[in-house]
Design a protein around this motif. Structure first.
Motif, mmCIF file in Angstrom:
data_model
loop_
_atom_site.group_PDB
_atom_site.id
_atom_site.type_symbol
_atom_site.label_atom_id
_atom_site.label_comp_id
_atom_site.label_asym_id
_atom_site.label_seq_id
_atom_site.Cartn_x
_atom_site.Cartn_y
_atom_site.Cartn_z
ATOM 1 N N UNK A 1 -12.153 11.242 -29.249
ATOM 2 C CA UNK A 1 -12.175 12.537 -28.579
ATOM 3 C C UNK A 1 -13.521 13.220 -28.548
ATOM 4 N N UNK A 2 -14.578 12.513 -28.940
ATOM 5 C CA UNK A 2 -15.890 13.153 -28.998
ATOM 6 C C UNK A 2 -16.507 13.391 -27.625
ATOM 7 N N UNK A 3 -15.926 12.800 -26.588
ATOM 8 C CA UNK A 3 -16.445 13.026 -25.232
ATOM 9 C C UNK A 3 -15.519 13.912 -24.406
ATOM 10 N N UNK A 4 -14.403 14.341 -25.002
ATOM 11 C CA UNK A 4 -13.404 15.085 -24.227
ATOM 12 C C UNK A 4 -13.930 16.421 -23.707
ATOM 13 N N UNK A 5 -14.836 17.041 -24.448
ATOM 14 C CA UNK A 5 -15.305 18.372 -24.067
ATOM 15 C C UNK A 5 -16.408 18.324 -23.017
ATOM 16 N N UNK A 6 -16.880 17.119 -22.683
ATOM 17 C CA UNK A 6 -17.961 17.004 -21.708
ATOM 18 C C UNK A 6 -17.381 17.092 -20.300
ATOM 19 N N UNK A 7 -17.857 18.017 -19.481
ATOM 20 C CA UNK A 7 -17.251 18.227 -18.155
ATOM 21 C C UNK A 7 -17.535 17.074 -17.199
ATOM 22 N N UNK A 8 -16.485 16.622 -16.533
ATOM 23 C CA UNK A 8 -16.625 15.643 -15.463
ATOM 24 C C UNK A 8 -17.150 14.287 -15.880
ATOM 25 N N UNK A 9 -16.984 13.908 -17.137
ATOM 26 C CA UNK A 9 -17.531 12.630 -17.573
ATOM 27 C C UNK A 9 -16.650 11.480 -17.101
#
Length: 217
Positions: free
Chosen positions: A188-196
């Motif tokens: 979940x470390x990339x979940x907060x990155x928008x539009x990834x």
């Protein structure tokens, strides 16, 4: 009354007959053990009794197939590594050239992790010590998956398209990079990155890592 008892006995026998036997039962045990491992997160949290209950057999039935709990979960991890290795091998089918195969292996690795998020941790969480179960580490399914990558790197070096070096060290470097990406995504470390776009980002990682091991023009 006798007819009713006979009918009930037949029903119980029919129920038992529907349960797997032999190799089928072994697969059912492995399926149940893996589900419980995924749900509970560690081998310590899963008992033989729980596995037996999930399958619908008694605990002694488990020991007919596996000597102890560690042997059971070694088999669980080995089977998952075999499937993982098959997915990597399939990713290279029809792909020519070691450099192109490295990209295919990297994409296949990422795809397996992203499409099997519940099973990926089974591979790399160190649930069991494999050296307790085999004399030759090279026979382990997990090692065979790594050996596929090593062999592609070695061929690239032999053909002069990859820079000279130790194929195993280079392969482990590539593995670490790809594994790190998948682990970040699954935790979940990339979940907060928008539009990834995870697959697009994985390709970007591969396009940075693989050119770094190419031979100088």
């Amino acid at each position: 009354m006798t007819t009713a008892r006979t009918s009930n006995a037949r029903s119980r026998r029919a129920g038992r007959a529907r349960r797997g036997t032999g190799d089928q039962l072994r697969d059912e045990i492995l399926d149940a053990a893996e589900r419980l491992l995924v749900d509970r997160g560690s081998v310590d949290a899963v008992s033989i009794r729980a596995v037996a209950g999930a399958v619908g057999v008694t605990p002694p039935s488990i020991y007919l197939h596996f000597t102890d709990k560690e042997a059971l979960f070694f088999a669980v991890c080995s089977r998952r590594f075999t499937r993982f290795g098959s997915a990597l091998l399939a990713a290279t089918e029809g792909v020519e050239g070691p450099v192109e195969q490295l990209y295919a292996l990297g994409r296949g690795y990422v795809e397996y992790g992203l499409t099997h998020p519940e099973h990926y941790p089974v591979l790399f969480s160190g649930h069991v010590d494999p050296t307790r179960h085999v004399e030759d580490v090279a026979s382990l399914p997990g090692y065979q998956a790594l050996q596929l990558l090593i062999s592609v790197v070695a061929r690239g070096m032999e053909e002069g398209v990859l820079a000279p070096g130790d194929p195993a060290q280079v392969a482990i470097g590539l593995w670490s990079t790809t594994h790190g990406f998948v682990s970040l995504a699954l935790t979940g470390n990339t979940d907060h990155l928008p539009g990834i776009d995870l697959r697009g980002s994985a390709d970007a990682v591969l396009r940075q890592a693989i050119p770094g091991i190419l031979s100088a023009p």
